[in-house]
Write an enzyme that holds these catalytic residues in place. Structure first.
Site, PDB file in Angstrom:
ATOM      1  N   CYS A 148      -3.209 -12.258   0.889  1.00  0.00           N
ATOM      2  CA  CYS A 148      -3.477 -13.318   1.866  1.00  0.00           C
ATOM      3  C   CYS A 148      -2.725 -14.624   1.566  1.00  0.00           C
ATOM      4  O   CYS A 148      -1.525 -14.683   1.744  1.00  0.00           O
ATOM      5  CB  CYS A 148      -4.987 -13.539   1.961  1.00  0.00           C
ATOM      6  SG  CYS A 148      -5.495 -14.194   3.551  1.00  0.00           S
ATOM      7  N   HIS A 199      -8.192  -7.788   2.105  1.00  0.00           N
ATOM      8  CA  HIS A 199      -9.266  -8.051   1.153  1.00  0.00           C
ATOM      9  C   HIS A 199     -10.046  -6.744   1.008  1.00  0.00           C
ATOM     10  O   HIS A 199      -9.598  -5.700   1.405  1.00  0.00           O
ATOM     11  CB  HIS A 199     -10.171  -9.162   1.673  1.00  0.00           C
ATOM     12  CG  HIS A 199      -9.465 -10.457   1.864  1.00  0.00           C
ATOM     13  ND1 HIS A 199      -9.184 -11.299   0.824  1.00  0.00           N
ATOM     14  CD2 HIS A 199      -8.948 -11.046   2.960  1.00  0.00           C
ATOM     15  CE1 HIS A 199      -8.540 -12.359   1.278  1.00  0.00           C
ATOM     16  NE2 HIS A 199      -8.386 -12.232   2.580  1.00  0.00           N
TER      17      HIS A 199
END
EC number: 6.3.5.13
Lengths: 258, 436
Positions: free
Chosen positions: A113, A209
């Site tokens: 991310c 994630h």
């Protein structure tokens, strides 16, 4: 090590095999500022798996201003808030050359991310300002009004991968840049070209994630194999029982792909 | 009362009757009412003589609201509240439908409503709160709010719009900073923990996202309340600057988090009641409050206690494990990933499950039962069985641990499901009928 991000001290003691295959050094970049959404779980997963395979994991938490460790066999980074990114900017510039050298030399890295975006060429804000990144991955990210959120299934070189994405940045790969995976479910880099993440040498950037490693143990071991070979010259994995991980993984795949 | 409001209330009542007959949820009637008259809250709550109090924050809203309402009622106030934990505006309206005349008169002196951070702003668009109690900011359901900074901004906006008084957490810098944006003349009260137990704050907060210690910690005044637990940790005193202590008293809900909630509620009650505030009345009221549904509620399972503990974010789960983890009980963990739970289960990796290592976990359940089992494996916690189906898991868990103390940690929708089954089986009050 900071007191609030400590790995369970006795993870090592929980393994039932001797730790006689050598030390492997992991560096977690900015565990305070850039580790939301459980990104610490990736570090925890690698440390535990190393131990289960009979290696001794050494985890270095790299905070802004910390000295860079002498031995580095694998580097991890996670997602953050805007305020977190601002706080690491200066330190990242300080260690940029080292990271670029290690990347070019084949050190495995997993950047999730926010750190994935910072490893790219640039981040272009909604207002059009261009913030340069490390340039290790040839990707450019643009700020977006719309967030891309939801569960993801990918096909990758390491096998199928499940995770959860939550990003407003829309990322485009440069010409010749390999993606990390192809999207089977989810938005991926930008919601339109079917790519997710990026991979150059052994550096993987991704929006996933989950955290991504525990439920995708073959990806975890894929990275560890490269790290262990660099650290000790060989990869001698033990027979790790991944029944639970496989169930967690397969149930998500079935649920999302039917 | 505008005609439209009257029509909206009538439509809402009809919907309420229909959902009751179907045994359905609590939000739909409010939704219907709000669709017919978006200003229904202003028209009904806006004129209450003692104002409208909003309780918000990431953790502890339901418990704190219940405590605050109990203290105010014990002082003789007629209080309207949303006791179901349905903390969106439509939930507030749904609660109202049962208590309001069709002409829109609410038989109350004051409203105390708990609101989810995002919906607190939506609420304030319709009726400005006279008072706000802001509890804390933690990572929670980031797939909805995206960033903790964003959550902090929502609560700051709520503080900005409050007209008469706020009560803020002195120990949470996201919250204490709200004092900088308050309107002129808005009274500020503080609650927090006594410096003697400040070392226990990290277990309640996520220190990793609070980078600066506010050097300018506010000076606490005569009517600000600090938590002082007793030596053995069972009872507490809320210590006010002017020495008018509330307590020592013992709560029915266990743990440090509940004690902090009681401190917040007491401090807010004192601000609201001013000269009418009676420490002894407050203490008695707090001692009589039962834990809300699923928040450490103890259910009698044929003579053995079953504790139902709601967990919805890393800070909350960590506190729950600190409170309950050490005391022996057979443990089940149920994790769902529906919208109301937060769809991303990454947060489980921000909780350390080491407190469960010694006894292990009998059963994991819920949609993400396998992910929970996997998480426990990485903390070296043994798992007896994995059963994704909640009903099957509950049956098995109670059967295999008959006569023993048991405990279930569960996410919101898993809690609602299990609570309903337990209510059927053991004759408990149903959701929406929570006794005060």
């Amino acid at each position: 090590m900071s007191s609030d991000q400590q790995l369970p001290g006795d993870v090592a003691a929980l393994a039932e095999v001797p730790a006689d295959k050598g030390e492997v050094h992991l560096v977690h970049l900015y565990p305070r500022e850039m580790s939301i959404y459980g990104d610490l779980g990736n570090t925890r997963c690698l440390a535990a798996r190393l131990r289960w395979h009979g290696y001794s994991p050494v985890v270095h938490d790299h905070h802004p201003g910390s000295p860079w460790p002498d031995q580095v066999h694998l580097v991890l980074g996670g997602g953050g808030q805007d305020s977190g990114q601002a706080r690491v900017q200066e330190d990242l510039a300080r260690i940029a050359d080292r990271l670029r050298e290690l990347a070019a030399d084949g050190v495995p890295m997993l950047m999730i991310c926010g750190m994935y975006q910072l490893f790219g060429e640039a981040f272009v804000t909604v207002e059009g300002a261009r913030l340069p990144g490390l340039g290790i991955l040839d990707v450019t990210t643009r700020g977006n009004e719309k967030r891309m959120i939801g569960p993801v299934v990918l096909d990758t070189d390491f096998g199928p991968v499940v995770g959860y994405e939550n990003h407003s940045g829309s990322t485009v790969l440069g010409e010749g840049q390999q993606p990390f995976g192809r999207v089977r479910q989810g938005h991926g880099n930008n919601g339109s070209d079917g790519t997710e993440g990026a991979r150059t040498h052994n550096v993987v950037g991704s929006y996933l994630h989950g955290p991504v490693l525990p439920a995708n143990p073959w990806l975890a071991d894929g990275l560890l194999e490269i790290a262990a070979r660099r650290a000790t010259g060989t990869w001698a994995p033990a027979d790790v029982d991944d029944t639970v991980a496989r169930e967690a993984h397969e149930r998500q795949v079935r649920r999302l792909l039917g | 009362m505008p005609l439209r409001t009257t029509a909206a209330l009538a439509a809402g009542r009809l919907a309420r009757l229909a959902t009751r007959l179907r045994g359905g949820g609590s939000a739909l009637p409010g939704l219907v009412t709000e669709k017919v008259d978006p200003a229904v809250l202003r028209h009904t709550l806006g004129s209450l003589p003692e104002g409208v109090v909003v309780v918000s924050g990431t953790n502890g809203k339901t418990t704190t609201t219940k405590m605050l309402v109990a203290v105010l009622r014990a002082h003789g106030l007629r209080v309207f509240t949303n006791p179901t934990g349905s903390n969106f505006t439509r939930g507030v309206i749904s609660s109202m439908l049962g208590e309001i005349s069709l002409r829109g008169r609410l038989d109350a002196d004051i409203a105390v409503v708990e609101l989810d951070e995002a919906h607190a702003i939506h609420f304030a668009d319709q009726v400005l709160p006279t008072h706000a109690l802001l509890l804390n900011v933690a990572r929670d359901q980031l797939d909805r709010f995206a960033e903790i900074d964003h959550t902090a901004r929502l609560l700051t906006t709520l503080g900005e719009r409050t007209t008469a008084g706020v009560v803020l957490n002195v120990d949470d810098s996201f919250i204490s900073r709200v004092r900088d944006v308050l309107g002129e003349g808005v009274r500020v009260g503080w609650f927090g923990v006594d410096p003697s137990i400040a070392d226990r704050l990290p277990e309640l907060q996520e220190a990793d996202v609070r980078f600066e210690d506010p050097a300018d910690r506010p000076q606490l005044g005569a009517t600000d309340g600090l938590l002082l637990p007793s030596e053995d940790g069972r009872s507490l005193t809320v210590r006010f600057g002017d020495g008018r202590d509330v307590g020592p008293l013992t709560l029915r809900q266990r743990g440090l988090a509940a004690m902090i909630n009681a401190t917040a509620a007491t401090t807010t009650a004192r601000q609201l009641l001013d000269d009418r505030f009676d420490p002894r009345v407050a203490a008695e009221a707090l001692e009589s409050v039962n834990p809300p549904f699923g928040r450490g509620e103890v259910i009698d399972v044929d003579g053995a206690p079953l504790e139902l503990v709601l967990v919805k974010n890393p800070a909350g789960f960590t506190v729950a494990l600190g409170t309950y983890g050490g005391e022996p009980a057979a443990t089940m963990i149920a994790i769902n990933d529906n919208y109301a739970d937060g769809r991303d289960v990454s947060w489980l990796y921000d909780v350390s499950f080491e407190p469960l290592r010694e006894r292990g976990v009998a059963l994991t359940s819920g949609v993400r039962a396998w992910d929970m089992a996997l998480r426990l494996r990485y903390d070296g916690v043994d798992v007896g069985a994995v059963e994704t189906d909640l009903d099957a898991a509950l049956d098995r868990f109670l059967r295999e641990h008959e006569g023993e103390p048991t405990r279930i940690f569960c996410t919101y929708t898993a809690m609602m499901h299990l609570r309903r089954r337990l209510a059927d089986r053991f004759g408990l009050a149903r959701f929406g009928e929570d006794p005060a």
